[in-house]
Motif scaffolding. Structure first.
Motif, short mmCIF file in Angstrom:
data_model
loop_
_atom_site.label_atom_id
_atom_site.label_comp_id
_atom_site.label_asym_id
_atom_site.label_seq_id
_atom_site.Cartn_x
_atom_site.Cartn_y
_atom_site.Cartn_z
N HIS A 120 13.84 -1.55 -9.19
CA HIS A 120 14.16 -1.31 -7.79
C HIS A 120 13.27 -0.25 -7.16
CE1 HIS A 120 18.58 -2.84 -8.39
NE2 HIS A 120 17.67 -3.77 -8.60
N HIS A 121 13.09 0.86 -7.86
CA HIS A 121 12.36 2.00 -7.32
C HIS A 121 10.96 1.61 -6.87
CE1 HIS A 121 9.69 5.59 -8.07
NE2 HIS A 121 10.57 6.14 -7.26
N SER A 122 10.17 1.07 -7.77
CA SER A 122 8.78 0.73 -7.44
C SER A 122 8.71 -0.42 -6.44
CB SER A 122 7.99 0.38 -8.71
OG SER A 122 8.55 -0.76 -9.35
N ILE A 125 9.66 0.70 -2.83
CA ILE A 125 8.58 1.51 -2.26
C ILE A 125 7.42 0.61 -1.83
CG2 ILE A 125 6.81 3.23 -2.82
CD1 ILE A 125 8.93 4.72 -4.44
N CYS A 136 18.35 -3.67 -1.04
CA CYS A 136 18.27 -3.52 -2.49
C CYS A 136 19.65 -3.70 -3.10
CB CYS A 136 17.72 -2.13 -2.81
SG CYS A 136 17.49 -1.82 -4.58
N ALA A 141 18.93 2.69 -7.67
CA ALA A 141 17.89 3.20 -8.56
C ALA A 141 18.54 3.64 -9.87
CB ALA A 141 17.16 4.36 -7.91
N GLU A 146 14.97 9.08 -8.19
CA GLU A 146 14.34 7.84 -7.75
C GLU A 146 14.89 7.40 -6.39
OE1 GLU A 146 13.15 5.47 -11.89
OE2 GLU A 146 14.65 4.65 -10.53
N GLY A 147 16.20 7.51 -6.23
CA GLY A 147 16.81 7.10 -4.97
C GLY A 147 16.26 7.87 -3.79
N GLU A 149 13.35 9.26 -3.54
CA GLU A 149 11.97 8.82 -3.30
C GLU A 149 11.93 7.50 -2.53
OE1 GLU A 149 10.06 10.93 -7.33
OE2 GLU A 149 10.27 8.73 -7.21
N MET A 150 12.86 6.62 -2.80
CA MET A 150 12.93 5.36 -2.07
C MET A 150 13.31 5.59 -0.61
SD MET A 150 14.92 3.44 -5.18
CE MET A 150 15.31 1.87 -4.41
#
Length: 372
Positions: A120-122, A125, A136, A141, A146-147, A149-150
């Motif tokens: 999900h993360h990559s 993004i 999503c 994430a 990670e969340g 960053e998204m």
């Protein structure tokens, strides 16, 4: 492969027919379809053409404000099958290597990421960097870092990030929330959430920490956690948690079999929740206040959701969750509609922070304070 999808399908064909018949009756008896929708339609590509992606594609046939127009998959044969079944043009088909090119495709507005958790993360993004709105599946994430960053990537790209909290649009769930907001339960004192099923194939991705990020807590437990928050109507301030593992061969290190977790709220309310990959028939919410109660069972399955309160049975319309979710999300994206319960990245980040704390509590055996 036995998954939560299979478990929830065990409600049975008769229940599914009841759901569809009820929905048809509701549609026929209201003026919802008397005036055809003529507004803008959200054009969606689905990324990940597995079981749940297929369920969504079928549900979107009934949407009025969202339409399936594209696919993204690593399996060429699936793309071909979906092209034929859903009349998807070749120019709207991508694989995991080239889907960044969607930035040059004006016929796709949003991409729904329905892939294993670790991707999900990559992928979100990349969707944001392509200038498309991102939807999503949950968990958003593997962790709160990670969340965030998204969320940051979507804000930077000026696109929306929504998460597949279908229960936030379910009519009987919303009625319980309305009753709580209206004070009909009085002071909320206790919530119980039980979510679980027996995981089948030991080789499935949900039992692979590298892809799932954990075990039952990441998959089914998030329903009890998120449910505690929207049923109580507060954010928890502390958490304790314990893990039980009876099959360390099937549930390897980092893949939780069963987790019990407890939440405390500033008002004094408490929640007791259970998440399991090794206990069947767990799909129940219970909310208790000093003036009344609500009980839902099934509480988060695909339907029909059933429930009662101290005032009697919940009788709101039975709906196909994914159809309603996508029409509501189309309104959120296209008209900035504000849902009763948020489904944005910030909402999902709150769950991720608590999940991080749950795993910390399991590891340390201590109460963990929460900051939101």
């Amino acid at each position: 492969m036995n998954t939560r999808r299979d478990f929830l399908r065990n409600i049975g064909a008769s229940a599914l027919m009841l759901q569809l018949n009820s929905l048809t009756t509701f549609a026929d008896s209201s003026d919802h379809h008397e005036q055809p929708y003529q507004g803008k339609v959200l054009r969606v590509a689905i990324m990940g053409l597995g079981g749940y992606g297929t369920r969504f594609a079928e549900a979107m046939k009934d949407c009025t404000k969202a339409k399936l127009v594209g696919v993204i998959s690593g399996t060429t044969s699936k793309i071909k099958d979906w092209q034929a079944k859903y009349n998807i043009p070749e120019k709207n088909c991508y694989n995991y290597d080239n889907f960044d090119q969607v930035k040059n495709n004006p016929d796709i507005d949003a991409i729904y990421v329905i892939t294993p958790n670790a991707l999900h993360h990559s992928q979100v993004i990349r969707v944001a960097n392509a200038g498309k709105h991102a939807i999503c599946e949950k968990p958003m994430a593997l962790n709160a870092r990670e969340g965030q960053e998204m969320i940051d990537a979507c804000k930077k790209a000026n696109v929306k990030l929504l998460v597949g909290y279908r229960m936030h649009f379910e009519p009987r769930t919303l009625e319980v929330i309305r009753m709580r907001n209206a004070g009909e339960f009085g002071k909320v004192m206790f919530f119980q959430g039980q979510c679980g099923f027996k995981a089948g194939d030991p080789k499935q991705w949900r039992l692979d920490k590298a892809l799932a990020g954990g075990g039952s807590m990441m998959d089914i437990g998030i329903y009890a956690l998120n449910g505690a928050r929207y049923m109580v109507g507060e954010e928890p301030v502390w958490v304790t948690a314990q893990e039980t593992k009876t099959d360390p061969v099937k549930f390897k290190d980092g893949v939780d079999e069963t987790i019990q977790f407890q939440l405390g709220f500033a008002s004094g309310a408490v929640a007791s929740c259970l998440s399991s990959y090794n206990i069947n028939h767990l799909d129940r919410f219970f909310l208790s206040g000093d003036k009344g109660f609500a009980e839902m069972q099934p509480s988060t399955g695909y339907g029909p959701i059933r429930g009662r309160t101290h005032q009697g049975e919940l009788t709101q319309p039975v709906t196909i969750h994914q159809s309603v979710q996508m029409d509501e999300m189309a309104d959120i994206i296209l008209t900035n509609k504000k849902p009763v319960v948020p489904v944005n990245g910030e909402e999902a980040l709150k769950d991720l922070k608590i999940i991080d704390a749950i795993y910390q509590a399991v590891k340390t055996g201590k109460k963990v304070s929460l900051t939101t």
